[in-house]
Structures are given as structure tokens and as C-alpha cells.
Design an enzyme around this catalytic site. Sequence first.
Site, PDB file in Angstrom:
ATOM      1  N   CYS A  57      33.561  32.760 -15.519  1.00 54.79           N
ATOM      2  CA  CYS A  57      32.581  31.989 -16.226  1.00 54.79           C
ATOM      3  C   CYS A  57      32.933  30.590 -16.058  1.00 54.79           C
ATOM      4  O   CYS A  57      32.084  29.683 -16.289  1.00 54.79           O
ATOM      5  CB  CYS A  57      32.904  32.176 -17.625  1.00 54.79           C
ATOM      6  SG  CYS A  57      34.637  31.952 -18.092  1.00 54.79           S
TER       7      CYS A  57
ATOM      8  N   LYS B   7      37.514  46.163 -27.632  1.00 61.82           N
ATOM      9  CA  LYS B   7      36.489  47.113 -27.110  1.00 61.82           C
ATOM     10  C   LYS B   7      36.357  46.574 -25.647  1.00 61.82           C
ATOM     11  O   LYS B   7      35.777  45.511 -25.439  1.00 61.82           O
ATOM     12  CB  LYS B   7      35.242  47.162 -27.790  1.00 61.82           C
ATOM     13  CG  LYS B   7      34.305  48.245 -27.617  1.00 61.82           C
ATOM     14  CD  LYS B   7      33.856  48.527 -26.196  1.00 61.82           C
ATOM     15  CE  LYS B   7      32.781  47.638 -25.523  1.00 61.82           C
ATOM     16  NZ  LYS B   7      32.463  47.902 -23.916  1.00 61.82           N
TER      17      LYS B   7
ATOM     18  N   GLU C 215      33.333  48.601 -19.989  1.00 63.11           N
ATOM     19  CA  GLU C 215      33.260  49.981 -19.539  1.00 63.11           C
ATOM     20  C   GLU C 215      33.564  49.996 -17.910  1.00 63.11           C
ATOM     21  O   GLU C 215      33.773  50.809 -17.409  1.00 63.11           O
ATOM     22  CB  GLU C 215      32.254  50.640 -20.099  1.00 63.11           C
ATOM     23  CG  GLU C 215      30.838  50.433 -19.746  1.00 63.11           C
ATOM     24  CD  GLU C 215      30.320  49.044 -20.667  1.00 63.11           C
ATOM     25  OE1 GLU C 215      31.020  48.102 -21.239  1.00 63.11           O
ATOM     26  OE2 GLU C 215      29.064  49.366 -20.955  1.00 63.11           O
TER      27      GLU C 215
ATOM     28  N   SER D  12      27.968  37.931 -21.651  1.00 61.17           N
ATOM     29  CA  SER D  12      26.758  37.239 -21.269  1.00 61.17           C
ATOM     30  C   SER D  12      25.917  36.774 -22.328  1.00 61.17           C
ATOM     31  O   SER D  12      26.199  37.169 -23.542  1.00 61.17           O
ATOM     32  CB  SER D  12      25.684  38.084 -20.434  1.00 61.17           C
ATOM     33  OG  SER D  12      25.287  39.288 -21.186  1.00 61.17           O
TER      34      SER D  12
END
Length: 500
Positions: free
Chosen positions: A282, A174, A177, A227
Site C-alpha cells: 500500500c 479475519k 483467504e 481496498s
Amino acid sequence: MSNTISHWVDNAPFDGSSSATAPVTNPASGEVTGQVALATVEDARHVIDAAAAAFPAWRDTSLAKRTQILFTFRELLNTRKGELAEIITSEHGKVVSDALGEVARGQEVVEFACGIPHLLKGGYTENASTKVDVYSIRQPLGPVGIISPFNFPAMVPMWFFPVAIACGNTVVLKPSEKDPTASLWIANLWKDAGLPDGVFNVLQGDKTAVDELLTNPKIKSISFVGSTPIAQYVYATATAAGKRVQALGGAKNHAVVLPDADLDLAADAMVNAGFGSAGERCMAISACVAVGPIADDLVAKIAERTTPLKIGDGTKDSDMGPLVTKAHRDKVASYIDAGETDGAKVVVDGRTISGDGADRDSSGFWLGPTLLDQVTPDMSVYTDEIFGPVLSVLRVETYDHALELINTNPYGNGTAIFTNDGGAARRFQNEVEVGMVGINVPIPVPMAYYSFGGWKASLFGDSHAHGMDGVQFFTRQKAITQRWLDPSHGGINLGFPESQ
Ligand code: NAD
């Protein structure tokens, strides 16, 4: 022109049952370039069912055949990675050379996974008891879920799926988006490499898609990167559903510069690690901790390297591209406003970029690199993960104070120290409560054969990404005890068997 970005099931695009979509933009122009499908629960189940149906045959596919496909995938990726980098730039905004770097780091995990026959070897003990042997094997889990963030649309999924697939699992990815097209390019490449239908699938969507992955009993593990609040939610929800979970969260990475450091090296490193990929990494350095009397010199050296940076379209000759969305750009700018109000000194102001390359008339999501000095630990520009091109300098008197700042910070992803004192560096490596440490290296991302992962609020679960952690995460161990020769058991004996 707008195109539809679909799901991918059984080596083919799948439109899904819903007309719900979300816009995908080119951050350099602000133009909507596509509409990504948002899965319904039924769509998600369809994709998960395909992964479940493909699992038995893939699990039973020999290691020789699996590795042939992995090697082919690696060759195709290496030959065609320029296409993938351009897709990343068009939806994320990072400059193409940086996108190529991301693909290269992902490719290293594919190369690691090509060695899976060696990595999956178990142990064997002959004659553990008289004429009794004991051995262990590692078996795949089943269909596994991977949920990835916007900032590395190729590399982060590649931290997981090469190892998962090599171990014999099937995958539902996934993607974010915000930049979903890279996932479909990768899916096509797997097809070209000969991966059977249903082994690698893509589920596009938002929370609905994620929640189905977290709770559907056919999904056996979740690898999440994003996050911290969502990582915490993912960890709690999926472990409650009985799954194995690794959930990597946010970061606030500090670089400590000791008084004896090479300040030119340190200043170069601050600029590269603070503003590369517009700070949307990150492992970006967002807090530079200057120890002792060097702060003025260090800030001046960082500023003189920051001002000439060219901000512009990532496909052109730029050092830094735009931010991923307008909302994100505005949020990052609001942190600079807050820092200024709180008393930080704005040394280089990205809100008024004058760098070369950006088209001022375009609606791109521009924000230039920003250097803040005299930042204190109570300011929101320090306490929050900003995830943009904002570097804060904090001034402290001693090494101990610098260490305390890092160790009391809730995040623990990456950190770095700049010094010419081996003893100080060694002490830092020992004392700092962070998962990945650089010594005169600002972005200490481990190689594929080590594992990637932070501590504290930067990782929920006990397993880091790739390396041997990845092999262990994506397999279950089974121990077998066997006796063939002279199978006499000495008659009835209800006592606990002892070795003889
Ligand atoms: P995000 O948490 O907003 O999204 C990550 C994924 O979770 C996406 O696929 C998204 O669709 C999904 N998601 C978002 N909201 C959700 C919700 N309410 N419920 C269920 N799913 C949801 O993160 P992002 O903005 O895409 O990525 C940036 C973040 O990722 C930063 O915090 C960064 O530090 C972190 N990150 C961490 C690492 C690491 O290794 N620790 C690596 C890369 C990025």
C-alpha cells in the site's frame, strides 16, 4: 499435498460446521497447497462467543501479567521469525528477506505494546474543587475485530492485535483467504507465550465471516485494512451497527523528483519502492512525477536498474517474486496493455520477463517489473490502483503542477519528494494532502510509536493504526470525580454543582 487451514478458538484449531473451503496457492509454482475453511454465520458466532467469554478475565488481568506475556511473545517471535517468513513467502510469493522485513515491522508494534503500563496511565487532578479530586482511566472495549488484506499477512494484523491485547481486549482476526496460514502460526505463538484461551482467535472466511463481525453486537470495534471499496463498505456497515471503526483503504502513491534531486538516489528509490514485493504494497510508489528537464535522464536511470532485476521464486536468490494469484497477475498485465493502447511508452516490459530465476515451465504467477513513460492523468494505468510491479512516469513542468496532481488524486496514503532544496521539501510537507510523507525516503512507513494512516480515500474513520492512536482506539476513557474527606455536601441544593 493439500492441507486444511482451520479457524482457531480457545487456543486450539476449530474446523467449523461447513465443508466450504477456498484454495490457497503457492504463487511461485501455481500449486494448490491448502484449503482454507470458509466460516458460516454459526462458525463466526462460535468464535466471537469465545472472545466474549474470555474478555472479563483478560480485562481484569494485571498489567504486570499482561506485559509478561507480551515480552514472551516478542522473544518467541524474534527467535522463530524465520519460520513465519517462509510461510508468508509460500502463500504470498514475496521474497523471504522482504517477508522477514514485514515481520520485523510487526515486531516493533509488539515492542511498543510492551510499554503499555506507561501508555495507559491516566491523568489526576487533586483539589479540582475543595477536597474533590478528578481523574481519568482508560478501559478496554471488549472483543474487537481485525480484518486484514493479503499483502501483509503478518505485519498488518500486528499493527493492531498487540495494542488491542495489551489494552485488555480480546481479538477475533479475519485474515485474507489468499494467505491465511500466517495467522495460525501467530495464534500458536500466543499459546506458547501463555496467552489465556479465547484472548486471540482466528476466523477464516470471506464476506460471510466479515459481515458477522461487522454486525454482531458482541464485537465492539473493527480495524480493517484492504481496498477502498471494501473499506468504505466496512466503515458504513460497522458504524451503522454502533461500532468504533478504523478502515484503511487503497493507495496511489506519487514520488515527485525535482530538477535539483540526486537522480541516482531517486532512481534507486523508484526501483525499490516501485517493484519491491512486486508492487503489492500500500506504500509502493506507482506514479513517479518528473519535474522539468530531468525526465529523460531519470527514466534512463530507472530502466538501467530495472532490467537486471532477478524475478523468481521468493525462497531462492531473487529480487522480486511472483504476484499473489493468477487472476491478479492477469489483471495487472491487462493494465499494461491498456497503458500501451492509450499511448504510454513501454520502456521496460514485464509481460516478457527475461530476468534470471523464474522457472519458465512452471505455472507460477510471473510478471516482471514494468516501466511506463509519457503517462498522462487520464490513462487507467494512472487513475486506478494497479497493485503490481508497474511504475508510471508522468512529466510535468513545475512543482505546482506536481502538487496539484497529488492533491486532486482521490487517494492520500503515502508520498515522497526527492530534492536537495530544504525549503522546497518543507513547502511540500506543508502543502501536500497525504497522510505519510517521505523526504528523500520513498516508503515513509512510520515507526510503531507514531501512527500509520492515510488521508482521503485511503482511510475511513479518524484513527490511524498503532502508536497513541492505537491505544486510544482500543480503550474508552472514563473520568471519575471523588470526595472522601469531609463529605459534607452542604445540605439540599438542586443547582448545578460549582467548583469551590
Ligand atoms: P480486499 O479489500 O480485497 O480484502 C481485504 C479483506 O476484506 C480480506 O480479509 C477479504 O477477505 C475481505 N473482503 C474482500 N471482499 C469483501 C467483501 N465484498 N465484503 C466483505 N469483506 C471482503 O484487499 P486485498 O486485495 O486483500 O488487499 C489489497 C488492498 O489492500 C489494496 O487496495 C491495498 O492498497 C490495500 N492495503 C491498504 C493498506 C493501508 O494501510 N492503507 C495496507 C495494506 C493494503
